[in-house]
Write an enzyme that holds these catalytic residues in place. Structure first.
Site, PDB file in Angstrom:
ATOM      1  CG  HIS A 365      -2.168  -0.926   0.739  1.00  0.00           C
ATOM      2  ND1 HIS A 365      -2.188  -2.271   1.036  1.00  0.00           N
ATOM      3  CD2 HIS A 365      -3.264  -0.675  -0.017  1.00  0.00           C
ATOM      4  CE1 HIS A 365      -3.271  -2.803   0.509  1.00  0.00           C
ATOM      5  NE2 HIS A 365      -3.943  -1.862  -0.135  1.00  0.00           N
ATOM      6  CG  ASN A 629      -3.940  -3.679  -6.671  1.00  0.00           C
ATOM      7  OD1 ASN A 629      -3.638  -3.665  -7.854  1.00  0.00           O
ATOM      8  ND2 ASN A 629      -4.201  -2.583  -5.989  1.00  0.00           N
ATOM      9  CB  CYS A 677     -10.666   0.388  -8.637  1.00  0.00           C
ATOM     10  SG  CYS A 677     -11.072  -0.841  -7.401  1.00  0.00           S
TER      11      CYS A 677
END
Ligand code: PEP
Ligand code: MG
Length: 763
Positions: A365, A629, A677
């Site tokens: 992240h 992801n 996304c």
């Protein structure tokens, strides 16, 4: 056996140099195996010869000079086969080659095992006997186990320059030393390093030249006194509750602190040039290592006490040290063992030129945040001697994941060209802001942004985003010391909703767990990515979930542009439960008199189970967004955060592409909007393929948006379909990316993707 292995490994890990480490290996192995000879050979990366580095039993004088050619002798046979060779009479073997000057003619039996790190043979560990006998199975197993454990220590030591081997100077002051990491966020940064570290973590403290040694010594003495006071206070506070034995422990602590030896060792290191915190780290870690090596379990346990004492002194020292923000007088390259979002929160953004994290990977992240902010970043630079890089000049290349320390003029000039070219491209992209994202033949795509920071809003609008496709609400949770109140959340969310109104803003409910930890809500699990994460946490804590939902709905008052998205959905029940809580909150807020509309509710498709239930999910929600992801991580069973398996993590793996395509096929007729996304949507290669599959909305970091728009505006749908058709027949992830690179070059859009210079092999 286990404790023996552990002890040898720890001793080797604590060695100060490669030669000391190898010496420990040969000495300890010879003794443990009662062998007459133990030697280590390492492969010279240039000549590929096997150099005898250390020996016990052979003539030690030739160590460092005697070597075997890549195809000479049994040692190289072990290396070439990458497996053990165990012989009763080595001299009878056709590959035997007598290494002159070693005195090995006396030895008959031979056992050699390869030292392998990340598929590469670093060297060979050999034991020999005069007597003609095969080493038995348990001896062979012991040597293999030891060699596997030592390999990473040797690789790390070689790479970080803790050692001088093969005349390859590892001195950090030398020019253009190159280290390899993983691309985190594209772009190049040229500047000076500043090492950051979490508070009171002894291991993380870098070395730094003391500006004023006298002051450092005074600070250290004060911190020592502070630690003594803490212990005395703790002892008297707890005295009624403790037995005399337990109280004794505090006295032991105090005696350790009063022991002049540790204090004077630290002061000597400060006088030699290190700052107080660095000197403290050096001395305490070496004492901890010594205790760890002790046979007696009671004494070994004392290592924990020593660490505790060191951490106490350290936190006193850090109280008097300037805060992180004050250390950044100029824009710098921020380096940390494990950079986190909250660490970044403490540094003014305009002072960050680049980021380097020793741990983590391209999809951690912190890397995603870096991409959102457009900061060149290298992750997973496991062999970087980061503790020595404070105030050192360096270049980081976020395209390839390379780092150069102390760069030469030539290297700086060459990379400066990449920076200049990047600037030119960015200016070219600026004109795209108000142009629609459509292909040459008029197919329209919607480009949304992923946000998390308030600064994202202005940036995203500047770059022509049509809405927010993913607002990661955990980011404002991470930079606080407690859960934000409903009112605080409402204020933060309002800024996002207002900033984009009337365009839609998709807010994801809190997605903590995995690699996203809140400092005040610790989740300790063996397997955090498969554990309590995302919706699982918030459904178990409805007070957190409801507070967040109410804050979102209230914040949307009068704007009506809120969409709510649920992360980590792995079954239908989770969606139904969340929907009913959201409906309840909505009714409550409405009854309180707010001008609100029921928000659309959608789910993230990021777990394989959701891919296979995508139709059922589509029938109960308003929209879906694929989190590529996590979907990549869970489909491929590759931790997105682990640099060791980073090579295996690819959203272009044929299995991931197949899943992405199947999702579109399955929900095509369900009449709901479908977007992606994950980071793949912001990768021009990924964007083309996703468009061809049939996704109509892509959400990405604002930094990627202009690039993706430029690429889409420069191709037509037929070309994209043709590319997809070609790659869907391939079976290797590498083949997919190579084919796409070629096809994009042929379509004349490769130039838009990255500066041409960054492809040059000299980098
Ligand atoms: C994803 O998993 O693709 C995603 C967008 O969510 P995050 O990266 O925050 O886990
Ligand atoms: Mg995710």
């Amino acid at each position: 056996m286990l404790s023996l292995l552990r002890r040898i490994t720890q001793e080797v890990a604590a060695a100060e140099s490669l030669s000391a480490a190898l010496d420990i290996i040969v000495r300890r192995v010879r003794r443990t195996m009662r062998a007459e000879v133990c030697s280590v050979y390492l492969v010279d990366p240039n000549s590929k010869e096997y150099l005898l580095m250390a020996t016990r039993g052979l003539n030690a004088e030739v160590a460092g000079s005697a070597s075997l050619k890549p195809d000479e002798g049994l040692v190289s046979l072990v290396g070439r086969r990458a497996e053990p060779v165990n012989l009763e009479d080595a001299q009878k073997h056709p590959s035997f080659h007598f290494l002159k000057g070693t005195g090995e003619e006396r030895y008959k039996s031979f056992l050699g095992v390869p030292i392998i790190h990340h598929r590469e043979v670093l060297g060979v560990l050999v034991v020999q006997h005069e007597e003609k006998r095969r080493f038995d199975e348990s001896e062979e197993a012991f040597l293999i186990t030891l060699s596997a454990q030592l390999a990473s220590i040797i690789a790390h030591a070689e790479a970080t320059g803790a050692m001088t081997v093969f005349n390859k100077s590892q001195d950090i002051t030398h020019s253009d030393l190159r280290y390899k990491g993983i691309p985190g966020s594209s772009g190049v940064a040229i500047g000076t390093g500043v090492v950051v570290y979490p508070p009171a973590d002894l291991n993380a403290i870098p070395d730094r030249v003391a500006d004023d040694p006298e002051k450092e010594i005074a600070d250290f003495r004060e911190a020592l006194e502070g630690a003594r006071k803490d212990i005395r206070q703790a002892s008297s506070r707890l005295s009624q509750h403790l037995s005399s034995d337990e109280r004794e422990l505090f006295d032991v602590y105090l005696r350790m602190l009063d022991d002049n030896m540790i204090a004077s060792e630290i002061e000597t290191k400060i006088k030699a040039g290190n700052w107080a915190q660095g000197a403290l780290r050096q001395v305490f870690l070496s004492h901890i290592a010594q205790f760890n090596m002790m046979d007696d379990p009671y004494l070994r346990e004392r290592a924990t006490d020593i660490r505790d004492l060191g951490s106490r002194i350290l936190s006193h020292l850090q109280e008097s040290a300037p805060s992180a923000a004050n250390r950044f007088s100029e824009p710098s390259i921020v380096i940390g063992e494990e950079l986190t979002a909250s660490m970044l929160g403490e540094i003014p953004l305009d002072k960050i030129k680049g980021l380097v994290s020793v741990r983590g990977s391209g999809n951690s992240h912190v890397a995603i945040l870096a991409r959102a902010m457009g900061i060149p970043t290298v992750m997973g630079a496991m062999d970087l001697p980061y503790a020595q890089l404070d105030k050192k000049s360096m270049i980081i290349d976020g395209y390839s994941g390379k780092i150069f320390t102390n760069p030469s003029e030539r290297m700086i000039e060459s990379y400066q060209q990449v920076v200049d070219e990047q600037k030119v491209l960015e200016e070219e992209f600026l004109v795209l802001k108000d142009l629609p994202c459509e292909t040459k033949d008029g197919h329209r795509m919607s480009l949304f942004v992923n946000t998390g920071l308030s600064a994202d809003i202005g940036l995203s609008l500047d770059r022509g985003a049509e809405g927010i496709g993913l607002y990661r609400t955990e980011v404002p949770f991470m930079v606080r010391e407690r859960f934000p109140t409903e009112k605080e959340q409402e204020y933060i969310y309002r800024k996002q909703l207002e900033g984009f109104a009337p365009a839609p803003v998709t807010m994801r409910t809190l997605d903590i767990g995995g690699d996203k930890a809140l400092p005040y809500f610790s989740i300790k699990e063996e397997n955090p990515f498969l554990g309590w994460r995302g919706i699982r946490v918030t459904l178990d804590h409805t007070e957190i979930f409801l507070g967040q939902i109410r804050a979102m709905i209230k914040a949307s008052s009068g704007l009506h542009n809120l969409k709510i998205m649920l992360p980590m959905i792995s079954n239908v029940a989770e969606v139904e439960e969340a929907q009913s809580l959201i409906r309840r909150s909505f009714m409550e807020v409405k009854e309180e008199g707010y001008d609100v509309q029921m928000p659309q509710i959608g789910v993230m498709i990021e777990v394989p189970a959701a891919v296979y239930q995508v139709k059922a999910l589509a029938s109960i929600v308003d929209f879906m967004s694929v989190g590529s992801n996590d979907l990549t991580q869970y489909l491929l069973a590759v931790d997105r955060n682990n640099p060791r398996v980073a090579d295996l993590y690819s959203p272009f793996h044929p299995a991931v592409l197949r899943a992405l395509l199947n999702i579109v096929i399955d929900v095509k007729h369900e009449g709901i909007s479908l977007s992606v996304c994950g980071e793949m949507a912001g990768d021009p290669m990924g964007a083309i393929l996703l468009m061809a599959m049939g996704y109509d909305t892509l959400s990405m970091s604002s930094t990627s948006l202009p690039k993706v728009k430029a690429v889409i505006r420069n191709i037509n749908v037929e070309q994209a379909n043709d590319m997809l058709e070609q790659v869907m027949t391939l079976v290797h992830a590498d083949a997919v990316t190579q084919t796409m690179t070629r096809l994009m070059r042929e379509a004349d859009i490769e130039r838009l993707v990255k500066p041409s210079k960054s492809n040059q092999s000299e980098h």
